[in-house]
Design an enzyme around this catalytic site. Structure first.
Site, PDB file in Angstrom:
ATOM      1  CD  GLU A 193      43.633  42.460  44.729  1.00 21.74           C
ATOM      2  OE1 GLU A 193      41.960  43.059  44.581  1.00 21.74           O
ATOM      3  OE2 GLU A 193      43.664  42.481  45.707  1.00 21.74           O
ATOM      4  CG  ASP A 194      43.255  38.740  41.350  1.00 22.58           C
ATOM      5  OD1 ASP A 194      43.422  39.333  42.673  1.00 22.58           O
ATOM      6  OD2 ASP A 194      41.530  38.550  40.621  1.00 22.58           O
TER       7      ASP A 194
END
Ligand code: MN
Length: 720
Positions: free
Chosen positions: A76-77
């Site tokens: 996600e990051d």
């Protein structure tokens, strides 16, 4: 922050199958990928996944879960991709990271989406592998421990509320009370700092004592002494402070304050086995006076999440009311760590073989499903409830729960019956789908509506909710009632005409009461449905005519009365009363051009048969039910296709069937149904339903079939 070698050592110590290289690689990878990202605390970002992995290692979870914990934010990051993770760490670990990422994305849903229990069920259903949820809980745990670093108070409160409403109940559901309690307490302190403080202070004063040794220790010593005397010298006894949050909940629930020691401390007795649990209970009840209504046996009756223990409240030393929980060490571990503990136990006993590693999980899920104590946790419905459900969102983010197998039509009716009634189409995740499309967890469903749309009888075949089915039926019944009503009115008018009387609405209104009908429509519908003979209504208006000889034997002329042309499936038929329901008989399958006759059928309307259909014989002595029908030749050309039924005998030779179907196709007709009704070594007897334009079309096809190779015979099928 835990060091790389410490983490690997810790995991290897309890999980001998650990792939050290892979675990080291995951550690280095997460440090590299998160690079210079920073947390609100100012720490490097990678400290977060490392702490999460540490929490998971504390729960003694398998090394793959630890690796997934290290990697849980990379998808996600960071720039990491699914393919890259799979190449580096394999399918299992990637699947876990993927699951955690999906759960995190759910959090972004609007506030309306988070409707308590439903949302919790959605999260559970989405984490198909319970390890996904365990990683998510460890993630939340670390985020809560570092919550105070976030500067924006509104953001802190939002996270705290979400923790209290979503994650703490989930932790409780899978039995991990250690995580549940810590999550609750941090969130509680954030949301209600004043209450939290005052409860904490009050607890401190209650425990204090003027003497050198605290009340809690005095009670422990006394209980331990009694157990030793009773033959259990090895029992562990300790006092465990209740959490401010659970004290507060109890105060709220029971509208009481807390005064006694039992309100803030639970004493625990840990023993070796179940027999000793009951032995300890006996000793304690023998030494102190028990408060009977406060005894609970969760060993014979475990809580739905697997919690087992004996609970009793007694008037203990110094006449103080104390609560004592008695359990084995193993039960204790499971009560604290829930599903996570089972894994550790299997590892210790060496029972875990490759592939069997997660049998405990299935077993636990079975226990959870089968336990029957809904009153225990009112807000926690049984697991099976959500296993049978799917959870979808409206475009505005509201959550709609449906039974598994639910379709857009079910969804539409669940939103509102008006939405259901006017549904014309649906988009799932922005793509058009058929109305019988089966919805999946997390689908976003948009219903397209039109005022002109009406529920279709075909919907009934695929909807799964009672609400949708009930509304569809209600609509269809109303429609049928309207048909019966116009049919009944026409039938009544026929009787008036045959008796030479004048039909008036006024006359009908005068007799409604006699037949207990609220309106003339209702009376007509009863006549049309066949539950009330038209003649009976007529005699009610003209009682004087009743003695006259009945006229049933006279032929009833309907042609004069009924000049309407009704269209059924685009087929124009003369002689039908407008609004009347018409069916083409299934026994003889009349097609345009056939001579036809209508039969008024109770509860069905009118059925058209061919004039030579065998079925008609059974209506020979009921002329009042016959209607003269004919095809409206003016508009026959515009007629749509209809079905004719043929009986065909062909040889068993190869290619016989394909020769037959080719002939039919060549004549621009299609077979809608083919059934083998008989077979001898040489002959195959077939029943064919084919769609044709009219009688001439059908006759032409029959001639062509007769001329086809391998065909022995062909004829129309009429009658049963
Ligand atoms: Mn995270």
């Amino acid at each position: 922050m835990i060091r790389q070698y410490q983490l690997v050592e810790q995991v290897r110590a309890y999980d001998p199958s650990t792939d050290e290289d892979a675990l080291n690689k995951a550690f280095v990878y997460t440090v590299k990928m998160h690079g210079s990202q920073k947390r609100a605390s100012g720490d490097p970002y990678f400290s977060h996944p490392v702490e999460v992995a540490g929490i998971l290692a504390g729960m003694k979870l398998d090394w793959k879960t630890i690796a997934a914990g290290l990697l849980h934010d990379t998808l996600e990051d960071t720039l990491a991709t699914h393919d890259e993770l799979e190449k580096q760490f394999g399918k299992d670990i990637t699947r876990l990271v993927d699951g955690v990422t999906k759960l995190s994305q759910l959090e972004v849903q609007g506030a309306a989406a988070k409707q308590g229990e439903n949302f919790r069920k959605l999260v559970l259903a989405m984490s198909e592998d319970i390890r996904v949820l365990l990683i998510k809980l460890a993630d939340r745990m670390h985020n809560m421990r570092t919550l105070h670093f976030i500067k924006d108070p509104e953001k802190r409160q939002r996270i705290a509320r979400e923790t209290l409403e979503l994650y703490a109940p989930l932790a409780e559901r899978i039995g991990i009370s250690r995580i549940k309690e810590e999550l609750q307490d941090i969130a509680f302190g954030e949301l209600y700092p004043d209450v939290h403080d005052s409860i904490t202070k009050r607890m401190a004063t209650l425990k204090e004592d003027n003497e050198n040794i605290s009340i809690v220790d005095r009670v422990i010593n006394d209980v331990k002494e009694k157990l030793t005397e009773g033959g259990l010298p090895d029992a562990d006894v300790y006092g465990r402070e209740k959490r401010p949050y659970s004290i507060w909940r109890k105060m709220e629930r029971l509208h009481v304050g807390f005064e006694a020691l039992a309100d803030i401390v639970a004493f625990r007795v840990l023993v070796e086995n179940i027999e000793q649990c009951y032995q300890a209970l006996g000793i304690i009840h023998g030494a102190y006076r028990a408060v009977p209504e406060l005894f609970d046996d969760y060993i014979s009756n475990p809580k739905p999440n697997g919690y087992r223990s004996l609970h009793t409240t007694v008037i203990g030393p110094e006449k103080r009311r104390i609560e004592i929980q008695i359990r084995t060490h193993e039960m204790h571990e499971i009560n604290e760590m829930g599903v996570a503990a089972h894994w550790a136990y299997k590892q210790q006993t060496g029972a875990a073989k490759e592939g069997e590693q997660y049998r405990w999980l299935r077993q636990l899920l079975e226990i959870l499903e089968n336990s029957q104590q809904p009153e225990e946790f009112l807000e926690h419905t049984k697991l099976e409830l959500f296993q049978d459900q799917v959870f979808c969102f409206t475009p505005k983010g509201e959550l709609v729960a449906l039974p598994r197998g639910g379709t857009p039509v079910d969804f539409a009716y669940a939103v509102h019956s008006r939405v259901g009634d006017s549904t014309v189409g649906a988009k799932v995740n922005s793509r058009m789908v058929p109305l019988n499309h089966v919805l999946k967890n997390g689908d976003q469903v948009e219903i397209m509506r039109s005022k002109k749309q009406a529920p279709s009888p075909t919907w009934e075949r695929f909807v799964v909710t009672g609400k949708a089915r009930a509304h569809i039926r209600k609509y269809l019944r109303q429609q049928q009632r309207d048909e019966y009503s116009s049919l009944g009115k026409a039938m009544l008018q026929k009787v008036f005409e045959s008796e030479g009387a004048t039909f008036t609405e006024k006359g009908i209104h005068g007799i409604l009461k006699k037949f207990k009908s609220p309106a003339d429509d209702d009376l007509y519908a009863r006549i049309g449905a066949g539950s009330l003979p038209a003649r009976e209504v007529f005699y009610a208006i003209f009682p004087g005519l009743k003695d006259k000889k009945p006229v049933e034997s006279e032929p009833v002329s309907v042609n004069k009365a009924s000049k309407g042309v009704a269209k059924i499936s685009g087929i124009p038929i003369r002689g039908l009363i407008p609004g009347m329901a018409l069916h083409l008989a299934r026994c003889c399958h009349p097609v345009v051009g056939d001579r036809i006759v209508g039969i008024i059928t109770t509860g069905k309307g009118v059925t058209a048969h061919t004039i030579d259909c065998e079925t008609l014989e059974s209506f020979a002595d009921m002329p009042e039910r016959w209607l003269d029908l004919s095809w409206d030749s003016d508009s026959v050309a515009a007629a749509e296709v209809q079905t004719g039924r043929l009986s065909v005998q062909i040889s068993q030779a190869t290619g016989a069937l394909s020769a037959l179907t080719t002939t039919i196709a060549k004549h621009d007709a299609s077979i809608v149904n083919l059934k083998v009704v008989g077979r001898t070594p040489d002959v195959m007897d077939l029943l064919l339903d084919i769609q044709v334009k009219d009688l001439r079309h059908l006759t032409n096809i029959m001639a062509a079939i007769r001329a086809t190779e391998h065909v022995f015979g062909v004829e129309r099928v009429k009658g049963k």
